[in-house]
Each structure stands twice: as C-alpha cells, then as structure tokens.
Write a protein that holds these residues in place. Sequence first.
Motif, PDB file in Angstrom:
ATOM      1  N   ASP A  44       0.813  -1.229   0.000  1.00  0.00           N
ATOM      2  CA  ASP A  44       0.000   0.000   0.000  1.00  0.00           C
ATOM      3  C   ASP A  44       0.839   1.269   0.000  1.00  0.00           C
ATOM      4  O   ASP A  44       0.323   2.370  -0.173  1.00  0.00           O
ATOM      5  N   SER A  45       2.122   1.130   0.198  1.00  0.00           N
ATOM      6  CA  SER A  45       3.035   2.267   0.157  1.00  0.00           C
ATOM      7  C   SER A  45       3.915   2.053  -1.079  1.00  0.00           C
ATOM      8  O   SER A  45       4.538   0.998  -1.217  1.00  0.00           O
ATOM      9  N   ASP A  46       3.929   3.043  -1.983  1.00  0.00           N
ATOM     10  CA  ASP A  46       4.591   2.851  -3.287  1.00  0.00           C
ATOM     11  C   ASP A  46       6.030   2.342  -3.169  1.00  0.00           C
ATOM     12  O   ASP A  46       6.492   1.538  -3.964  1.00  0.00           O
ATOM     13  N   ARG A  47       6.727   2.870  -2.145  1.00  0.00           N
ATOM     14  CA  ARG A  47       8.158   2.611  -2.108  1.00  0.00           C
ATOM     15  C   ARG A  47       8.498   1.126  -2.011  1.00  0.00           C
ATOM     16  O   ARG A  47       9.424   0.656  -2.668  1.00  0.00           O
ATOM     17  N   TRP A  48       7.770   0.366  -1.186  1.00  0.00           N
ATOM     18  CA  TRP A  48       8.138  -1.044  -0.995  1.00  0.00           C
ATOM     19  C   TRP A  48       7.997  -1.836  -2.294  1.00  0.00           C
ATOM     20  O   TRP A  48       8.716  -2.806  -2.530  1.00  0.00           O
ATOM     21  N   VAL A  49       7.046  -1.423  -3.114  1.00  0.00           N
ATOM     22  CA  VAL A  49       6.843  -2.109  -4.392  1.00  0.00           C
ATOM     23  C   VAL A  49       8.043  -1.845  -5.305  1.00  0.00           C
ATOM     24  O   VAL A  49       8.610  -2.766  -5.907  1.00  0.00           O
ATOM     25  N   ASP A 121      15.476  -0.891   6.102  1.00  0.00           N
ATOM     26  CA  ASP A 121      14.781   0.373   6.396  1.00  0.00           C
ATOM     27  C   ASP A 121      14.311   0.479   7.845  1.00  0.00           C
ATOM     28  O   ASP A 121      14.468   1.501   8.481  1.00  0.00           O
ATOM     29  N   ARG A 122      13.672  -0.569   8.359  1.00  0.00           N
ATOM     30  CA  ARG A 122      13.150  -0.572   9.727  1.00  0.00           C
ATOM     31  C   ARG A 122      14.003  -1.485  10.595  1.00  0.00           C
ATOM     32  O   ARG A 122      14.223  -2.651  10.229  1.00  0.00           O
ATOM     33  N   LEU A 123      14.419  -0.980  11.753  1.00  0.00           N
ATOM     34  CA  LEU A 123      15.235  -1.792  12.659  1.00  0.00           C
ATOM     35  C   LEU A 123      14.380  -2.900  13.271  1.00  0.00           C
ATOM     36  O   LEU A 123      13.197  -2.694  13.552  1.00  0.00           O
ATOM     37  N   THR A 172       4.303  -0.106  15.732  1.00  0.00           N
ATOM     38  CA  THR A 172       5.079  -1.342  15.586  1.00  0.00           C
ATOM     39  C   THR A 172       6.280  -1.150  14.661  1.00  0.00           C
ATOM     40  O   THR A 172       6.962  -2.111  14.312  1.00  0.00           O
ATOM     41  N   ASP A 173       6.522   0.079  14.248  1.00  0.00           N
ATOM     42  CA  ASP A 173       7.647   0.372  13.350  1.00  0.00           C
ATOM     43  C   ASP A 173       8.616   1.284  14.095  1.00  0.00           C
ATOM     44  O   ASP A 173       8.263   2.411  14.460  1.00  0.00           O
ATOM     45  N   SER A 174       9.825   0.791  14.330  1.00  0.00           N
ATOM     46  CA  SER A 174      10.774   1.568  15.139  1.00  0.00           C
ATOM     47  C   SER A 174      11.136   2.906  14.483  1.00  0.00           C
ATOM     48  O   SER A 174      11.539   3.846  15.166  1.00  0.00           O
ATOM     49  N   ASP A 212      -0.823   1.173  11.189  1.00  0.00           N
ATOM     50  CA  ASP A 212      -0.449   0.714   9.846  1.00  0.00           C
ATOM     51  C   ASP A 212      -0.103   1.865   8.889  1.00  0.00           C
ATOM     52  O   ASP A 212      -0.176   1.699   7.675  1.00  0.00           O
ATOM     53  N   TRP A 213       0.225   3.027   9.410  1.00  0.00           N
ATOM     54  CA  TRP A 213       0.556   4.189   8.569  1.00  0.00           C
ATOM     55  C   TRP A 213      -0.619   4.533   7.639  1.00  0.00           C
ATOM     56  O   TRP A 213      -0.426   5.017   6.523  1.00  0.00           O
ATOM     57  N   ASN A 214      -1.832   4.283   8.103  1.00  0.00           N
ATOM     58  CA  ASN A 214      -2.997   4.298   7.223  1.00  0.00           C
ATOM     59  C   ASN A 214      -3.642   5.691   7.117  1.00  0.00           C
ATOM     60  O   ASN A 214      -3.969   6.321   8.128  1.00  0.00           O
ATOM     61  N   PRO A 241       4.235  12.392   9.202  1.00  0.00           N
ATOM     62  CA  PRO A 241       5.444  11.630   8.925  1.00  0.00           C
ATOM     63  C   PRO A 241       5.504  10.955   7.558  1.00  0.00           C
ATOM     64  O   PRO A 241       6.579  10.514   7.147  1.00  0.00           O
ATOM     65  N   TYR A 242       4.369  10.817   6.868  1.00  0.00           N
ATOM     66  CA  TYR A 242       4.410  10.000   5.632  1.00  0.00           C
ATOM     67  C   TYR A 242       3.319  10.469   4.679  1.00  0.00           C
ATOM     68  O   TYR A 242       2.201  10.787   5.108  1.00  0.00           O
ATOM     69  N   ASP A 243       3.601  10.480   3.386  1.00  0.00           N
ATOM     70  CA  ASP A 243       2.687  11.030   2.373  1.00  0.00           C
ATOM     71  C   ASP A 243       1.271  10.452   2.445  1.00  0.00           C
ATOM     72  O   ASP A 243       0.286  11.170   2.260  1.00  0.00           O
ATOM     73  N   PHE A 292      12.399  13.021   0.506  1.00  0.00           N
ATOM     74  CA  PHE A 292      12.776  12.015  -0.487  1.00  0.00           C
ATOM     75  C   PHE A 292      13.880  11.143   0.067  1.00  0.00           C
ATOM     76  O   PHE A 292      14.909  11.637   0.517  1.00  0.00           O
ATOM     77  N   LYS A 293      13.623   9.846   0.005  1.00  0.00           N
ATOM     78  CA  LYS A 293      14.656   8.890   0.373  1.00  0.00           C
ATOM     79  C   LYS A 293      14.878   8.052  -0.878  1.00  0.00           C
ATOM     80  O   LYS A 293      13.947   7.376  -1.337  1.00  0.00           O
ATOM     81  N   ASP A 294      16.050   8.152  -1.451  1.00  0.00           N
ATOM     82  CA  ASP A 294      16.262   7.449  -2.721  1.00  0.00           C
ATOM     83  C   ASP A 294      16.368   5.953  -2.459  1.00  0.00           C
ATOM     84  O   ASP A 294      17.424   5.416  -2.127  1.00  0.00           O
TER      85      ASP A 294
HETATM   86  C1  BGC Z   1       9.486   4.053   6.197  1.00  0.00           C
HETATM   87  C2  BGC Z   1       8.869   5.204   5.498  1.00  0.00           C
HETATM   88  C3  BGC Z   1       7.453   4.849   5.072  1.00  0.00           C
HETATM   89  C4  BGC Z   1       6.656   4.222   6.201  1.00  0.00           C
HETATM   90  C5  BGC Z   1       5.306   3.729   5.737  1.00  0.00           C
HETATM   91  C6  BGC Z   1       8.621   3.609   7.319  1.00  0.00           C
HETATM   92  O1  BGC Z   1       9.216   2.566   8.001  1.00  0.00           O
HETATM   93  O2  BGC Z   1      10.779   4.424   6.658  1.00  0.00           O
HETATM   94  O3  BGC Z   1       9.634   5.554   4.364  1.00  0.00           O
HETATM   95  O4  BGC Z   1       6.810   6.040   4.697  1.00  0.00           O
HETATM   96  O5  BGC Z   1       7.374   3.189   6.782  1.00  0.00           O
HETATM   97  O6  BGC Z   1       5.417   2.718   4.804  1.00  0.00           O
END
Ligand code: BGC
Length: 369
Positions: A44-49, A121-123, A172-174, A212-214, A241-243, A292-294
Amino acid sequence: MHLSRRGLLSGSAGVAAVSLAGCSAGEDSVQLSGFTGIAMPATDSDRWVIEGEVMEQLLKDKGYQTVLEYAENNADDQIAQIQSMVDQGAEFLIIGAVDNTSLGQVLLQAKNQGVYIIAYDRLILETPDVDYYASFDNNQVGVLQAEHIIKKLDLENQDGPFNIELFSGSLTDSNSEYFFQGGLDTLERYIYEDKIRILSGQTEQDVTATKDWNGVVAMDRMTELLETYYEDDPLHAVLSPYDGISRGIVAALKEGGYNPGADDFPIVTGQDAEARSVRAIKEGNGQTQTVFKDTRDLADIAVSMVEAIVAGRTPEVNDLGTYENGFKHVPAYLLEPVNVDASNYVEILIDSEYLTAEEIDNAEEDLEF
Ligand code: BGC
C-alpha cells in the motif's frame, strides 16, 4: 548527524561487530550461493513495491536466487513468509519488518541455520539475530519535516503563536519514534518560546500514532482534532510523517472547510515523494513538503551487503553507535534523506529520474490515500 561516504567504517570495526553477532564471514565459511529472501511489509506504500522489484532484479543480475513476499501489514503472515523462505533454503533475509518486536523466534531459527539477516529500512528489535541494518538517517527525516514548518511559518521572525498538530506513524515500526523525536526536538524551542501551540496537548507518540501508517486512520484523527480543538481557532501546520498519512490529513482539512490553495491552508509535511503527494506540492494543492529517500540507493546497499558476504568480505557500514535494538548496536549503513518542496522537486525527483513529469501530472488524487 551528517553522513558522507568519507565517513565509512569498514575493516576491523565492522569485522568486530560482525563476529559479536555470532556469524563470521571468514575463510572457514561454506560457499554461499546468494539465495535471498526479501520480506517486505506491504504494497500500500509505493516505495516497498519499487524497492522489492529493484532488489529482486539486482540479485538476479548477480545470479542469485530470490523469493519476494509482501505481508500487507500482517505480522503473523510475515513470520510465516520468513519461515517459508528459510525452509526453501534462503541464506540471506532482507526484512522490512511489519512488527519490529515479533520476529525474535523465527530469526532465532533462521540464525541456527546460518542465515544472514539484514534489517531493511526498519530496525528489528529485541533479538540478537540481526546482522546488519540498511536505512536512512531516520532522525533527520523528522528534522527536515519540522524545519519546513519553521521556515514556512517564519518562526525566526514571527512571534505567532501558531497552532500545530502532530502525527506519528505505526507504533510497531521503530522508525516512527526516530521521525517523531527528530521533529519534536526541532520544534521544542518554539514550543518553549510559545511561538507554537499544540491545542490538543497531544505530544506523545502513543496518542499521535497512526495504525499501519494508514491514511484513513489519519483522516479520522484529524477530523476529530478539528472538531474538538479548532472550532474557533485556526490550525496553521501539521507535522505528518508520511505522504499517505498527509493525504488523509489534507482530506480532513478540506472537509473541515480549509481551502487548498488559499493562504490559510495549513502547512502539511510528508515523506516518500509519492507521485500523488508531489503533484499536490507542485500544484500548491494541499501538502507542501515531502522527504525524499532514494530507495534505489537503499536497495543497492542491501544487495551489496549480500554480495560482500557471499564474496567472504565484511559489508561496509557507516554507523555503529546509533541503532540499539535492545540487544546490541546493529552495524548500519545509513543514507541521507532530502527535503523536497515546490522549489526543488524538479531537480531532486525528475532530474534524478525517480519520477517522470508525466507520473506526477497524471497521479490520481483518489481517496484511498
Ligand atoms: C518508512 C517510510 C514509510 C513508512 C510507511 C517507514 O518505516 O521508513 O519511508 O513512509 O514506513 O510505509
């Protein structure tokens, strides 16, 4: 903290950190094939795809077998996916965790079979079984978001007081804590000087968190904040924190009577440079900033870690002291996040070919955030 390639730590420091983790990439290791399991949190978050595909391709190009799975924010499903990767014979795991404290058991089993584990990305917390961490300077993400608010409200010269509200990500995301703390620490001085007020008084991570960053969850909370605290007072900015969360906040602001494009529309930050948010930034239609995180570079770092270990080398890291996971400081390679707003999105996003102008212009302003 500013990191540069010049600041790389490798060699003896890295080797010491690795052997503490109980896995040596030394001469007596068995020949590795490079088989890698990639466990990503959600689509659901573009970046992971994007990153899942990039990593899979890079690994395949090196001749390594891969398996890629998405857990759709379900922690139990992710554990099952990781278990299955280990059962299939994966020698490496690259994990973007759904729940940072739920992986101890499955990682213990993986480690017993000699699998190398890279937190992506996540610890991953509360387990000794994490060998490396590939990420961005997460605290700096929050700093950049707060600095945007400070600049837009001209807090150096204006007394205000201005009203702002704070949002944070999944508990649940550090990463959430690092983003939030970076933002809060940067704003603190202005809160103390009474240039900034948070009318809700909600400044703790648990009350500002977004499950869930929802975006829908964020929209509901923003609506409630507006109804409870901003019937008579204006809201000037929102630290988001997130788009995906930012788009939910903007939707609530619109419904609450704020007119995007008008001078009194609140400043809204974000992260990840998702096309829909960049479109809003470009058009001055809602969200005003993103970080932006490349992620192409991050994918490359994680794959280089695998490649180094296969070749019997110690992966390069540039941070040994920041990311304590409850058991140890995990050796990390951290990249720098970049502030993006209307003034630099072309240079940072289009010139670097992360997004095309068409992708931005055609991005849907839908309600699924
Ligand atoms: C990532 C962010 C992302 C968020 C939601 C975080 O762990 O570092 O880049 O926006 O998760 O997916």
